[in-house]
Design a protein around this motif. Structure first.
Motif, PDB file in Angstrom:
ATOM      1  N   MET A   1       0.884  -1.240   0.030  1.00 18.36           N
ATOM      2  CA  MET A   1       0.025   0.111   0.065  1.00 18.36           C
ATOM      3  C   MET A   1       0.924   1.119   0.024  1.00 18.36           C
ATOM      4  N   LYS A   2       0.352   2.323  -0.776  1.00 18.89           N
ATOM      5  CA  LYS A   2       1.369   3.648  -1.004  1.00 18.89           C
ATOM      6  C   LYS A   2       0.188   4.600  -0.411  1.00 18.89           C
ATOM      7  N   ALA A   3       0.987   5.515   0.205  1.00 11.70           N
ATOM      8  CA  ALA A   3       0.093   6.521   0.933  1.00 11.70           C
ATOM      9  C   ALA A   3       0.934   8.054   0.708  1.00 11.70           C
ATOM     10  N   VAL A   4       0.194   8.865   0.432  1.00 11.01           N
ATOM     11  CA  VAL A   4       0.876  10.188   0.360  1.00 11.01           C
ATOM     12  C   VAL A   4       0.226  11.017   1.390  1.00 11.01           C
ATOM     13  N   PHE A   5       1.000  12.001   2.062  1.00 10.18           N
ATOM     14  CA  PHE A   5       0.554  12.881   3.018  1.00 10.18           C
ATOM     15  C   PHE A   5       0.647  14.242   2.456  1.00 10.18           C
ATOM     16  N   ASN A   6      -0.102  15.102   2.418  1.00 11.49           N
ATOM     17  CA  ASN A   6      -0.378  16.255   1.915  1.00 11.49           C
ATOM     18  C   ASN A   6      -0.574  17.290   3.019  1.00 11.49           C
ATOM     19  N   VAL A   7       0.390  17.844   3.771  1.00 15.81           N
ATOM     20  CA  VAL A   7       0.091  18.477   4.998  1.00 15.81           C
ATOM     21  C   VAL A   7       0.543  20.167   4.977  1.00 15.81           C
ATOM     22  N   PHE A   8      -0.398  20.773   5.738  1.00 21.13           N
ATOM     23  CA  PHE A   8      -0.183  22.387   5.956  1.00 21.13           C
ATOM     24  C   PHE A   8       0.112  22.241   7.269  1.00 21.13           C
ATOM     25  N   SER A   9       1.078  23.021   7.942  1.00 16.28           N
ATOM     26  CA  SER A   9       1.292  23.094   9.260  1.00 16.28           C
ATOM     27  C   SER A   9       1.969  24.137   9.515  1.00 16.28           C
ATOM     28  N   GLY A  10       1.349  25.519  10.411  1.00 19.05           N
ATOM     29  CA  GLY A  10       2.246  26.555  10.491  1.00 19.05           C
ATOM     30  C   GLY A  10       3.366  26.399  11.498  1.00 19.05           C
ATOM     31  N   THR A  11       2.764  26.225  12.775  1.00 19.71           N
ATOM     32  CA  THR A  11       3.840  25.981  14.061  1.00 19.71           C
ATOM     33  C   THR A  11       4.306  24.713  14.240  1.00 19.71           C
ATOM     34  N   GLY A  12       3.926  23.528  13.489  1.00 19.31           N
ATOM     35  CA  GLY A  12       4.290  22.327  13.589  1.00 19.31           C
ATOM     36  C   GLY A  12       3.406  21.121  14.444  1.00 19.31           C
ATOM     37  N   ASN A  13       2.317  21.692  14.757  1.00 16.10           N
ATOM     38  CA  ASN A  13       1.422  20.504  15.582  1.00 16.10           C
ATOM     39  C   ASN A  13       0.690  19.617  14.570  1.00 16.10           C
ATOM     40  N   THR A  14       0.418  19.955  13.433  1.00 13.83           N
ATOM     41  CA  THR A  14      -0.080  18.969  12.270  1.00 13.83           C
ATOM     42  C   THR A  14       0.744  18.123  11.694  1.00 13.83           C
ATOM     43  N   HIS A  15       2.125  18.766  11.550  1.00 15.20           N
ATOM     44  CA  HIS A  15       3.118  17.762  11.196  1.00 15.20           C
ATOM     45  C   HIS A  15       3.686  16.723  12.097  1.00 15.20           C
ATOM     46  N   LYS A  16       3.537  17.240  13.499  1.00 20.07           N
ATOM     47  CA  LYS A  16       3.807  16.371  14.490  1.00 20.07           C
ATOM     48  C   LYS A  16       2.826  14.950  14.636  1.00 20.07           C
ATOM     49  N   VAL A  17       1.613  15.400  14.469  1.00 21.56           N
ATOM     50  CA  VAL A  17       0.579  14.296  14.340  1.00 21.56           C
ATOM     51  C   VAL A  17       0.587  13.478  12.915  1.00 21.56           C
ATOM     52  N   CYS A  18       0.697  14.031  11.969  1.00 26.42           N
ATOM     53  CA  CYS A  18       0.738  13.537  10.685  1.00 26.42           C
ATOM     54  C   CYS A  18       2.113  12.485  10.509  1.00 26.42           C
ATOM     55  N   ARG A  19       3.279  12.948  10.994  1.00 27.65           N
ATOM     56  CA  ARG A  19       4.296  11.972  10.917  1.00 27.65           C
ATOM     57  C   ARG A  19       3.977  10.927  11.983  1.00 27.65           C
ATOM     58  N   ALA A  20       3.579  11.182  13.067  1.00 29.72           N
ATOM     59  CA  ALA A  20       3.431   9.910  13.663  1.00 29.72           C
ATOM     60  C   ALA A  20       2.369   9.041  13.250  1.00 29.72           C
ATOM     61  N   ILE A  21       1.346   9.309  12.444  1.00 29.86           N
ATOM     62  CA  ILE A  21       0.505   8.470  11.557  1.00 29.86           C
ATOM     63  C   ILE A  21       1.220   7.932  10.504  1.00 29.86           C
ATOM     64  N   MET A  22       2.033   8.689   9.956  1.00 27.12           N
ATOM     65  CA  MET A  22       2.939   7.881   8.716  1.00 27.12           C
ATOM     66  C   MET A  22       3.782   7.078   9.382  1.00 27.12           C
ATOM     67  N   GLU A  23       4.441   7.084  10.503  1.00 25.75           N
ATOM     68  CA  GLU A  23       5.109   6.164  11.087  1.00 25.75           C
ATOM     69  C   GLU A  23       4.499   4.726  11.324  1.00 25.75           C
ATOM     70  N   GLU A  24       3.281   4.807  11.648  1.00 24.57           N
ATOM     71  CA  GLU A  24       2.429   3.695  12.144  1.00 24.57           C
ATOM     72  C   GLU A  24       2.278   2.968  10.775  1.00 24.57           C
ATOM     73  N   LEU A  25       1.817   3.625   9.766  1.00 28.89           N
ATOM     74  CA  LEU A  25       1.570   3.112   8.364  1.00 28.89           C
ATOM     75  C   LEU A  25       2.938   2.381   8.023  1.00 28.89           C
ATOM     76  N   ILE A  26       3.948   2.991   8.169  1.00 31.66           N
ATOM     77  CA  ILE A  26       5.161   2.455   7.566  1.00 31.66           C
ATOM     78  C   ILE A  26       5.321   0.945   8.493  1.00 31.66           C
ATOM     79  N   LYS A  27       5.193   0.966   9.657  1.00 29.78           N
ATOM     80  CA  LYS A  27       5.240   0.054  10.659  1.00 29.78           C
ATOM     81  C   LYS A  27       4.167  -1.232  10.002  1.00 29.78           C
ATOM     82  N   ARG A  28       3.155  -0.987   9.397  1.00 31.08           N
ATOM     83  CA  ARG A  28       2.220  -2.039   8.775  1.00 31.08           C
ATOM     84  C   ARG A  28       2.569  -2.258   7.234  1.00 31.08           C
TER      85      ARG A  28
END
Length: 300
Positions: A1-28
């Motif tokens: 499975m391939k996934a693309v994350f398109n993320v806007f984040s000003g001060t980094g909160n959304t990046h922090k969450v989306c990176r964690a989700i991405m890492e979980e997908l990679i584990k799978r």
């Protein structure tokens, strides 16, 4: 499975969450591409991926304008592509559900199927400053949910979006923020404390800040992400009429988490309800989501 994350984040909160989700997908076993939505950023063809994640912070019950602009640049969908929305906000208000309405409309017109949305509460970067204890408890709540919700994305689970007509109406009314911020942003200024380091200009996702004579100059394309004022190392940026809401400096997500008694009075019941719902899930042993500063990369 391939996934693309398109993320806007000003001060980094959304990046922090989306990176964690991405890492979980990679584990799978997923292969993931991460794209930071910025002015004139490259648009990867989403038709090359099985899952599309669009991440954004909620701005006045809406997605930020750069997210709308980015979606308009996406090609027409070929075949069925599942899109998941990941959004962050400073409070667990139900009106934030309506922020997905226009995003859904834009994606639907291009043939994409919005399969679900996930809302994570993260500390404010403006209005008022949460305590570090609140920030830690917010992040722990996200850490508990992310493994389970990442599994839903991996498996292609489809859930109904919470974009009822009244929430959609509120979102539409408050979209006035988009043109208004162009004018508000022109009132941003620096004090004599400015050292001319240029961090604000380098980091602005809209490329709205230039340096002249060792001082930042603010243009008319501000979208109110406040990355400049939040991240200024000497707290030298005044954000115009919004200056009374300014928050400066990173949060410590490793502080002792706030107890129920220490939860802020603003939206107190909603925060406690949000925390208790998340705490039904076990807290992972290892920490994740601290990958916000990495560049776009394919990870297999």
């Amino acid at each position: 499975m391939k996934a693309v994350f398109n993320v806007f984040s000003g001060t980094g909160n959304t990046h922090k969450v989306c990176r964690a989700i991405m890492e979980e997908l990679i584990k799978r076993g997923a292969q993931c591409k991460y794209v930071s939505i910025e002015k004139d950023c490259e648009v990867r063809n989403p038709n090359e991926f099985d899952r599309i994640v669009i991440g954004y912070p909620v701005h006045a019950f809406n997605a930020p304008k750069p997210v709308f602009d980015f979606i308009k640049r996406l090609p027409q969908c070929s075949g069925e592509r599942l899109v998941y929305l990941v959004k962050t906000s400073g409070e667990p208000l139900k009106f934030n559900d309506g922020s997905c309405a226009h995003v859904y409309d834009l994606l639907h017109k291009k043939g994409y199927k919005v399969a679900g949305e996930y809302h994570y509460v993260m500390p404010y970067n403006m209005i008022f400053r949460h305590s570090d204890g609140m920030a830690t408890r917010m992040w722990q709540a996200a850490e508990r949910r992310i493994p389970f919700e990442s599994a839903e994305i991996f498996e292609g689970k489809v859930t109904k979006l919470k974009k009822g007509p009244f929430k959609r109406f509120v979102s539409f009314i408050f979209r006035i923020e988009h043109p208004a911020m162009h004018w508000v942003g022109r009132g941003f200024k620096v004090t004599s404390a400015c050292t001319g380091c240029g961090k604000c200009a380098r980091g602005c996702p809209q490329k709205n800040i230039t340096m002249a004579g060792g001082r930042p100059v603010f243009g008319n394309h501000c979208i109110g992400c406040v990355k400049c004022s939040f991240g200024c190392p000497v707290n030298a940026i005044k954000i115009g009429v919004l200056n009374g809401w300014k928050v400066n400096g990173a949060y410590n997500f490793n502080a002792a988490p706030a107890s129920d008694k220490e939860v802020c009075r603003y939206c107190r019941r909603a925060y406690i309800r949000y925390f208790h719902e998340a705490e039904k899930y076990p807290l992972p042993d290892s920490e994740g989501g601290d990958e916000a500063d990495k560049g776009d990369s394919f990870v297999g």
